[in-house]
Scaffold this motif. Structure first.
Motif, PDB file in Angstrom:
ATOM      1  N   THR A  18       0.848  -1.185   0.000  1.00  0.00           N
ATOM      2  CA  THR A  18       0.000   0.000   0.000  1.00  0.00           C
ATOM      3  C   THR A  18       0.892   1.246   0.000  1.00  0.00           C
ATOM      4  O   THR A  18       2.095   1.170   0.233  1.00  0.00           O
ATOM      5  CB  THR A  18      -0.910   0.033   1.244  1.00  0.00           C
ATOM      6  N   HIS A  19       0.269   2.391  -0.262  1.00  0.00           N
ATOM      7  CA  HIS A  19       1.030   3.642  -0.225  1.00  0.00           C
ATOM      8  C   HIS A  19       1.682   3.790   1.144  1.00  0.00           C
ATOM      9  O   HIS A  19       0.995   3.727   2.175  1.00  0.00           O
ATOM     10  CB  HIS A  19       0.103   4.838  -0.452  1.00  0.00           C
ATOM     11  N   SER A  20       2.969   3.993   1.165  1.00  0.00           N
ATOM     12  CA  SER A  20       3.654   4.123   2.438  1.00  0.00           C
ATOM     13  C   SER A  20       4.812   5.098   2.311  1.00  0.00           C
ATOM     14  O   SER A  20       5.328   5.330   1.217  1.00  0.00           O
ATOM     15  CB  SER A  20       4.137   2.744   2.921  1.00  0.00           C
ATOM     16  N   ALA A  21       5.180   5.683   3.437  1.00  0.00           N
ATOM     17  CA  ALA A  21       6.270   6.663   3.442  1.00  0.00           C
ATOM     18  C   ALA A  21       6.833   6.781   4.850  1.00  0.00           C
ATOM     19  O   ALA A  21       6.109   6.666   5.835  1.00  0.00           O
ATOM     20  CB  ALA A  21       5.772   8.030   2.976  1.00  0.00           C
ATOM     21  N   THR A  22       8.130   7.010   4.904  1.00  0.00           N
ATOM     22  CA  THR A  22       8.794   7.290   6.173  1.00  0.00           C
ATOM     23  C   THR A  22       9.499   8.636   6.019  1.00  0.00           C
ATOM     24  O   THR A  22      10.279   8.818   5.083  1.00  0.00           O
ATOM     25  CB  THR A  22       9.829   6.188   6.494  1.00  0.00           C
TER      26      THR A  22
ATOM     27  N   ASN B  98      18.617  18.170  10.882  1.00  0.00           N
ATOM     28  CA  ASN B  98      19.223  19.498  10.664  1.00  0.00           C
ATOM     29  C   ASN B  98      18.452  20.310   9.635  1.00  0.00           C
ATOM     30  O   ASN B  98      19.039  20.930   8.743  1.00  0.00           O
ATOM     31  CB  ASN B  98      20.687  19.350  10.231  1.00  0.00           C
ATOM     32  N   GLY B  99      17.138  20.248   9.741  1.00  0.00           N
ATOM     33  CA  GLY B  99      16.307  21.065   8.859  1.00  0.00           C
ATOM     34  C   GLY B  99      16.093  20.481   7.477  1.00  0.00           C
ATOM     35  O   GLY B  99      15.391  21.057   6.654  1.00  0.00           O
ATOM     36  N   LYS B 100      16.712  19.339   7.209  1.00  0.00           N
ATOM     37  CA  LYS B 100      16.517  18.722   5.899  1.00  0.00           C
ATOM     38  C   LYS B 100      15.593  17.519   6.026  1.00  0.00           C
ATOM     39  O   LYS B 100      15.774  16.668   6.893  1.00  0.00           O
ATOM     40  CB  LYS B 100      17.858  18.289   5.308  1.00  0.00           C
ATOM     41  N   LEU B 101      14.630  17.475   5.132  1.00  0.00           N
ATOM     42  CA  LEU B 101      13.627  16.404   5.150  1.00  0.00           C
ATOM     43  C   LEU B 101      14.039  15.295   4.190  1.00  0.00           C
ATOM     44  O   LEU B 101      14.328  15.548   3.017  1.00  0.00           O
ATOM     45  CB  LEU B 101      12.267  16.983   4.719  1.00  0.00           C
ATOM     46  N   THR B 102      14.047  14.063   4.714  1.00  0.00           N
ATOM     47  CA  THR B 102      14.232  12.905   3.845  1.00  0.00           C
ATOM     48  C   THR B 102      12.968  12.059   3.926  1.00  0.00           C
ATOM     49  O   THR B 102      12.489  11.776   5.029  1.00  0.00           O
ATOM     50  CB  THR B 102      15.444  12.056   4.282  1.00  0.00           C
ATOM     51  N   VAL B 103      12.423  11.710   2.771  1.00  0.00           N
ATOM     52  CA  VAL B 103      11.223  10.864   2.750  1.00  0.00           C
ATOM     53  C   VAL B 103      11.501   9.633   1.892  1.00  0.00           C
ATOM     54  O   VAL B 103      11.836   9.763   0.712  1.00  0.00           O
ATOM     55  CB  VAL B 103       9.996  11.623   2.187  1.00  0.00           C
TER      56      VAL B 103
ATOM     57  N   VAL C 151      13.906  12.776  -1.622  1.00  0.00           N
ATOM     58  CA  VAL C 151      12.971  11.649  -1.712  1.00  0.00           C
ATOM     59  C   VAL C 151      13.744  10.435  -2.206  1.00  0.00           C
ATOM     60  O   VAL C 151      14.532  10.536  -3.155  1.00  0.00           O
ATOM     61  CB  VAL C 151      11.793  11.958  -2.659  1.00  0.00           C
ATOM     62  N   ILE C 152      13.527   9.316  -1.546  1.00  0.00           N
ATOM     63  CA  ILE C 152      14.210   8.080  -1.928  1.00  0.00           C
ATOM     64  C   ILE C 152      13.168   7.007  -2.184  1.00  0.00           C
ATOM     65  O   ILE C 152      12.334   6.716  -1.322  1.00  0.00           O
ATOM     66  CB  ILE C 152      15.177   7.607  -0.813  1.00  0.00           C
ATOM     67  N   ALA C 153      13.194   6.464  -3.373  1.00  0.00           N
ATOM     68  CA  ALA C 153      12.317   5.333  -3.702  1.00  0.00           C
ATOM     69  C   ALA C 153      13.223   4.194  -4.149  1.00  0.00           C
ATOM     70  O   ALA C 153      13.501   4.034  -5.331  1.00  0.00           O
ATOM     71  CB  ALA C 153      11.337   5.722  -4.802  1.00  0.00           C
ATOM     72  N   ARG C 154      13.731   3.465  -3.199  1.00  0.00           N
ATOM     73  CA  ARG C 154      14.694   2.404  -3.510  1.00  0.00           C
ATOM     74  C   ARG C 154      13.986   1.236  -4.203  1.00  0.00           C
ATOM     75  O   ARG C 154      14.307   0.857  -5.303  1.00  0.00           O
ATOM     76  CB  ARG C 154      15.380   1.936  -2.212  1.00  0.00           C
TER      77      ARG C 154
END
Lengths: 703, 156
Positions: free
Chosen positions: A337-341, A346-351, A378-381
């Motif tokens: 299903t649609h998922s995200a972490t 330090n103010g930088k967003l990683t999703v 954004v990382i979509a491995r």
């Protein structure tokens, strides 16, 4: 080859030294939406790049995503071929917006036809530059050198060798060679093979990390309170009982409400304990009334194909038949299903997001959170299936907003109910075709109106002197807001999987009317040489026995084109007239998608498309009423399973004349028509609506 | 509500102190960090969360963790730790996956099948695997892989 100017040092900084080669895929760049200024704006003049490192490893960075289609493997093969390095010396880094150059997204069967040729050109040029450097180093003319597995050798003097690794060591290479030819097909030794998939070991051991497998320290799991129906709005909320559980936090920011906890199941239970009321959705149609609704609400039809004069054609016709074909909303229903972490550091967003389009998601995140582009990664491995349904990633925005509100990393995993409610479904459609025959049994005219599916492959590729195709509304947006009760979007071979059903059904209707074998009838109207060969190949493999329909044998044929790939599908079915259940015993697919990069990978895509296509043809249909999706899980939405498996034969047509084409989508488009045609051949009744459920079969038999 | 539950996980004694009504899936994934077992539907309808408990395939999304007390739980992480298990090797050989999300559940269901029925017929394989869903359509290859792992003739 381009130099790597200093403004690209951010890439260099991350990836270390060596030889960098940037890769241009012109068409992909042309399709890049102008409204997407990202950090990559300064370097948006290339789509991928590769590095030959001082350790001799070749790393290719591309913004595509591995959805299961095997792109990491086919790109590796191309690089190994054109650089002459070992396959296992290649690493592919995809789907990371910090490491990879901009890419629009992984859809439309575009990776193979657009990215692959660009990678091949770049790799060939890199090889030529390395050979030139080796020639200087060894004092041997470049054209007398040989390369194998990244080692350059002078065959006349075997002691004279130098590796790519030592050539690039400690250097910045700035050379450009124009017009370097790519290897001819006849010289391939890696392209055209079927090596072990790059992702195999990670996937069979459970080590492959999907978006929800990222567990950063202090992670909170969020269960988002979604509206019960598309268009509904939250009215009142009482969280008293939800917060009774220790550690539960309820966060609200406007329409976003979520229960958070360190354990995902506890968060979900807390969400379910929220007492909320919602204003009702305004949408009125249900899955029965939707077709009339579409006709009433569709925008003005636009021409999607025109030749000759339909009125004149109709005057020359001795018989005309009109049918209205219906197709339902179907869900993508990926098992993930649609998922995200989402995590701020330090103010930088990683999703980490399950998405087909990480750069599109990055752009959505910068907009939704008001963050500059260089503060979002954004990382979509690995993504657990997309099929068109994961181009947008609203769950990523939910996770990021909640991470900011909670000051902790947050994971959002939609449950299956959410997945069905917010899936951008394939649009339902109403497809009217009126066509007639001449006294000689040729198609005299063809007049078609497609409402809903979009216009891809709507116009026939058969020789019809007088034809007109109109299309109203589509899957890409731009529909009137009240036309569909929910989001619609691309679904594996968008538009074509509906339009092919209508067209290829109606071709069979005309063949039956003419009293001619449906294969012969198609060949009589086909001049496209690749399509003709594809159909003949399928008929040969299937052992097609010419004859008019219905024959009682339960055999059917359909032809389709998509993204320039040609395919012909044949089926043999058995229909239980008492229960209405259709059993597909055999499927044969012949496909011509140009040069085959990886035969096994292509077979996987073909088998997967045929198997998945059984579902939209036979069972898959989203039930809904008043904006509420009544389909909640796999008990009410039947997707293909093991017990349905037909015998599947896939024939890959060897066509080195045509550039390699994408094949993740084309083989699915014939499944509706080929089964409708086979069912007609079996029972003498034509099903005009997908899916062809047992009820619809029984009702057709009773008519 | 919390209680201490002991079981053998992938051959190692394991104790968790949790609410025993919580589902095994979440304890494995979240409390124990074993993310190979996947969430797909939450209602035992898709098989992505399949693990093997005392030799039987179970859907961990509907299995309360208290019910595995004293039992042997095997997850994908416990298969072929040093060398691929024959089923994993066969899945590699046949490329019996695409996106790979359903794959751990497929392999665990296949493991339980071969545990009970070392030489299944094709129909037995279809029946045993029928509730494991794959959206990519790798079914023909999964069947071939199980046949190969069972020492039967490979190929779909």
């Amino acid at each position: 080859m381009q130099n790597v100017p200093l403004k690209r040092r951010d890439f260099l900084g991350i990836t270390g030294g060596g030889l960098f080669v940037v890769i241009h895929a012109e068409l992909a760049r042309a399709q890049e939406p102008a409204r997407l200024p990202t950090r990559q704006a300064a370097v948006a003049d290339f789509n991928a790049y590769l590095r030959i490192g001082e350790d001799g490893r070749v790393t290719c960075f591309a913004g595509k995503v591995e959805l299961g289609q095997g792109a990491t493997t086919s790109l590796s093969q191309v690089l190994a071929e054109d650089l002459d390095v070992a396959l296992d010396a290649i690493d592919i880094v995809m789907g990371d917006t910090d490491l990879c150059p901009y890419d629009m997204g992984t859809f439309g069967s575009m990776t193979t036809p657009l990215l692959v040729p660009a990678v091949r050109r770049a790799a060939s040029e890199a090889r030529a530059v390395l050979l030139q450097m080796a020639a200087e180093r060894l004092a041997v003319p470049a054209d007398s050198l040989r390369v194998r597995a990244g080692l350059v050798t002078d065959p006349a003097s075997p002691s004279k060798t130098v590796s790519y690794a030592s050539l690039v060591a400690g250097k910045r290479i700035e050379r450009h060679l124009a017009n370097v030819p790519v290897k001819p097909v006849a010289a391939f030794h890696v392209i055209g093979q079927s090596p072990r998939r790059k992702d195999a070991l990670e996937k069979v051991t459970g080590k492959a990390k999907f978006a929800a497998d990222q567990l950063p320290a202090n992670l909170l799991h969020a269960a988002v309170l979604h509206v019960p129906a598309n268009g509904a709005k939250l009215a009142t909320l009482n969280s008293a009982s939800a917060t009774k559980t220790e550690g539960v936090r309820i966060l609200q920011d406007g329409e976003l409400v979520a229960a958070l906890h360190e354990r995902p199941d506890v968060a979900l239970a807390a969400r379910d304990a929220l007492v909320a009321t919602f204003s009702p959705a305004s949408s009125t149609p249900d899955d029965k009334s939707i077709f009339d609704h579409l006709l009433k609400t569709a925008p003005q039809a636009r021409p999607a194909g025109q030749r000759g004069d339909v009125a004149e054609g109709e005057r020359s016709a001795t018989a005309a038949i009109e049918h209205t074909y219906l197709n339902s909303y179907v869900a993508h229903a990926p098992i993930e299903t649609h998922s995200a972490t989402a995590a701020f550091e330090n103010g930088k967003l990683t999703v980490w997001a399950s998405t087909q389009a990480p750069f599109m998601v990055k752009n959505a995140l910068t907009g939704a959170l008001g963050l500059p582009a260089d503060k979002v990664r954004v990382i979509a491995r690995y993504t657990g299936g997309g099929f068109g349904g994961k181009t947008e990633a609203p769950q990523a925005i939910e996770a990021a907003r909640l991470a900011r509100m909670s000051n902790r990393p947050v994971q959002v995993v939609w449950n299956r109910h959410d997945e069905f409610l917010f899936d951008p479904f394939r649009p339902a459609s109403v497809m009217k075709i009126r066509a007639g025959l001449t006294a000689e049994g040729k198609i005299a005219f063809w007049d078609a109106l497609f409402v809903g599916p979009g216009e891809r492959e709507a116009a026939p590729f058969y020789e019809i002197p007088h034809q007109r195709t109109l299309s109203a509304g589509g899957w890409q947006g731009g529909n009137p807001p009240n036309m569909h009760p929910f989001h619609v979007g691309p679904w594996r071979a968008p538009s074509a999987n509906s339009t092919t059903f209508a067209r290829e059904s109606h071709i069979d209707v005309l063949a039956a009317k003419a009293g001619v074998c449906p294969v012969e009838f198609r060949l009589k109207h086909l001049t496209h040489p690749r399509m003709r060969r594809t159909l003949e190949t399928a008929a040969d493999k299937f052992g097609w026995k010419p004859g008019k329909t219905p024959s009682g044998r339960g055999v059917g044929v359909a032809c389709g084109m998509y993204a320039n790939a040609c395919n012909a599908t044949m089926a043999e079915v058995a229909v239980d007239k008492r229960t209405g259940v259709v059993r597909v015993n055999r499927l044969v697919l012949a496909i011509d998608c140009g040069i085959v990069l990886n035969p096994d990978g292509l077979r996987q895509q073909a088998e997967g498309s045929l198997t998945m296509g059984l579902g939209y043809a036979l069972t898959e249909e989203v039930r809904f009423k008043g904006g509420e999706v009544l389909t909640h899980n796999f008990d009410t939405y039947a997707i293909p399973r093991f017990s349905w498996l037909p015998k599947i034969d896939v024939v890959l047509i060897d066509n080195p004349e045509t550039q390699a084409l994408g094949a993740g989508e084309p083989p699915i488009i014939c499944m509706g028509a080929v089964l409708a045609n086979a069912i007609h051949d079996a029972i003498g009744k034509r099903l005009l609506q997908l899916p062809m459920t047992p009820e619809r079969i029984k009702s057709a038999l009773a008519s | 509500l919390n209680s201490t539950i002991s079981f053998t996980l992938n051959g190692k004694p394991t104790r968790v102190t949790v609410d025993g009504e919580r589902m095994l899936l979440w304890v494995l994934r979240s409390d124990l960090g074993l993310t190979g077992t996947k969430f797909g539907c939450g209602e035992a309808l898709c098989g992505a969360c399949t693990v093997v408990v005392n030799g039987e395939a179970v859907r961990s999304c509907v299995t309360p963790v208290k019910s595995v007390a004293g039992k042997k739980v095997l997850t994908i992480e416990g298969l072929g730790e040093s060398k691929l298990h024959a089923i994993q090797q066969a899945f590699v050989n046949h490329h019996a996956f695409q996106c790979g999300y359903c794959t751990p559940g497929m392999i665990m269901s296949a493991y339980a099948l071969l545990n009970k029925t070392p030489h299944p017929t094709r129909d037995q394989i279809l029946q045993a695997m029928d509730d494991n869903l794959c959206r990519c359509g790798s079914h023909v290859r999964v069947v071939a892989a199980i046949q190969e792992a069972a020492g039967l003739k490979g190929g779909a």
